[in-house]
Design a protein around this motif. Structure first.
Motif, PDB file in Angstrom:
ATOM      1  N   HIS A   3       0.812  -1.212   0.000  1.00  0.00           N
ATOM      2  CA  HIS A   3       0.000   0.000   0.000  1.00  0.00           C
ATOM      3  C   HIS A   3       0.851   1.270   0.000  1.00  0.00           C
ATOM      4  O   HIS A   3       0.343   2.353   0.279  1.00  0.00           O
ATOM      5  N   CYS A   4       2.150   1.156  -0.322  1.00  0.00           N
ATOM      6  CA  CYS A   4       3.032   2.328  -0.287  1.00  0.00           C
ATOM      7  C   CYS A   4       2.615   3.343  -1.353  1.00  0.00           C
ATOM      8  O   CYS A   4       1.911   3.022  -2.313  1.00  0.00           O
ATOM      9  N   PHE A  50       3.236  -1.659   4.269  1.00  0.00           N
ATOM     10  CA  PHE A  50       3.131  -0.205   4.116  1.00  0.00           C
ATOM     11  C   PHE A  50       1.699   0.282   4.332  1.00  0.00           C
ATOM     12  O   PHE A  50       1.214   1.180   3.642  1.00  0.00           O
ATOM     13  N   CYS A  51       1.042  -0.299   5.322  1.00  0.00           N
ATOM     14  CA  CYS A  51      -0.337   0.076   5.630  1.00  0.00           C
ATOM     15  C   CYS A  51      -0.451   1.516   6.116  1.00  0.00           C
ATOM     16  O   CYS A  51      -1.507   2.140   5.963  1.00  0.00           O
ATOM     17  N   ALA A  52       0.623   2.067   6.667  1.00  0.00           N
ATOM     18  CA  ALA A  52       0.607   3.465   7.111  1.00  0.00           C
ATOM     19  C   ALA A  52       0.404   4.412   5.932  1.00  0.00           C
ATOM     20  O   ALA A  52      -0.066   5.540   6.117  1.00  0.00           O
ATOM     21  N   ASP A  53       0.725   3.960   4.723  1.00  0.00           N
ATOM     22  CA  ASP A  53       0.611   4.802   3.527  1.00  0.00           C
ATOM     23  C   ASP A  53      -0.657   4.526   2.716  1.00  0.00           C
ATOM     24  O   ASP A  53      -0.843   5.129   1.661  1.00  0.00           O
ATOM     25  N   LYS A  54      -1.513   3.634   3.167  1.00  0.00           N
ATOM     26  CA  LYS A  54      -2.666   3.235   2.363  1.00  0.00           C
ATOM     27  C   LYS A  54      -3.578   4.418   2.052  1.00  0.00           C
ATOM     28  O   LYS A  54      -3.594   5.417   2.757  1.00  0.00           O
ATOM     29  N   ARG A  95      -0.768  -7.404   9.024  1.00  0.00           N
ATOM     30  CA  ARG A  95      -0.542  -6.059   8.493  1.00  0.00           C
ATOM     31  C   ARG A  95       0.733  -5.498   9.093  1.00  0.00           C
ATOM     32  O   ARG A  95       1.002  -5.688  10.268  1.00  0.00           O
ATOM     33  N   ALA A  96       1.488  -4.777   8.265  1.00  0.00           N
ATOM     34  CA  ALA A  96       2.687  -4.082   8.731  1.00  0.00           C
ATOM     35  C   ALA A  96       2.572  -2.626   8.324  1.00  0.00           C
ATOM     36  O   ALA A  96       2.151  -2.318   7.203  1.00  0.00           O
ATOM     37  N   GLU A  97       2.933  -1.741   9.227  1.00  0.00           N
ATOM     38  CA  GLU A  97       2.847  -0.311   8.929  1.00  0.00           C
ATOM     39  C   GLU A  97       3.851   0.106   7.856  1.00  0.00           C
ATOM     40  O   GLU A  97       3.609   1.030   7.099  1.00  0.00           O
ATOM     41  N   GLN A  98       5.000  -0.576   7.800  1.00  0.00           N
ATOM     42  CA  GLN A  98       6.045  -0.286   6.810  1.00  0.00           C
ATOM     43  C   GLN A  98       6.455  -1.609   6.157  1.00  0.00           C
ATOM     44  O   GLN A  98       5.641  -2.492   6.020  1.00  0.00           O
ATOM     45  N   ASP A 139       8.186  -5.318   5.891  1.00  0.00           N
ATOM     46  CA  ASP A 139       8.179  -6.415   6.847  1.00  0.00           C
ATOM     47  C   ASP A 139       8.859  -7.627   6.215  1.00  0.00           C
ATOM     48  O   ASP A 139       8.313  -8.239   5.293  1.00  0.00           O
TER      49      ASP A 139
END
Length: 134
Positions: free
Chosen positions: A27-28, A105-109, A121-124, A126
């Motif tokens: 999701h970056c 890259f869930c932080a960037d979705k 799920r990983a925020e960045q 993984d």
């Protein structure tokens, strides 16, 4: 596991031999910009893929490049410094036999969709979900 795939117009084809990694959704911002949404990709060892045709390679960062068809624009590959090359799952011909393993890259979705499948799920990045870039 032998698989084949191609771009939309068929100018670039590929064949793999050997195991493919389960599919991971990225999701970056770069994946969203190149595809219009998030990207789903598998990967294969570099010596287990044969590419026919000439992908256009774009250096999307200091450590990776993206391969696409210069004719139809299909996104095909993500290539970092690791032992594998990533293949966009939607370009595989026929049944892949693969399953989605998780999301990175869930932080960037994008704010226009939810991730509600219950997968890891990983925020960045993984390394447990993807092939680690060495």
């Amino acid at each position: 596991m032998n698989k084949s795939g191609s771009c939309l117009c068929g100018a670039i084809t590929y064949e793999t031999s050997g195991a493919l990694r389960p599919v991971v959704a990225c999701h970056c911002a770069q994946c969203r910009k190149t595809s219009g949404n998030y990207v789903t990709a598998t990967s294969v060892a570099r010596d287990r893929i044969t590419i026919k045709g000439e992908p256009v390679w774009f250096a999307s960062s200091d450590t990776a490049r993206r391969g696409f068809c210069g004719t139809c624009g299909s996104n095909l590959f993500w290539d970092g410094a690791g032992k594998n090359i990533s293949i966009f799952a939607g370009t595989i011909d026929g049944e892949s036999g693969l399953k989605l393993k998780g999301h990175i890259f869930c932080a960037d979705k994008g704010d226009y969709y939810d991730i509600a499948d219950g997968l890891p799920r990983a925020e960045q990045a993984d390394a447990d979900l993807t092939t680690k870039v060495e």
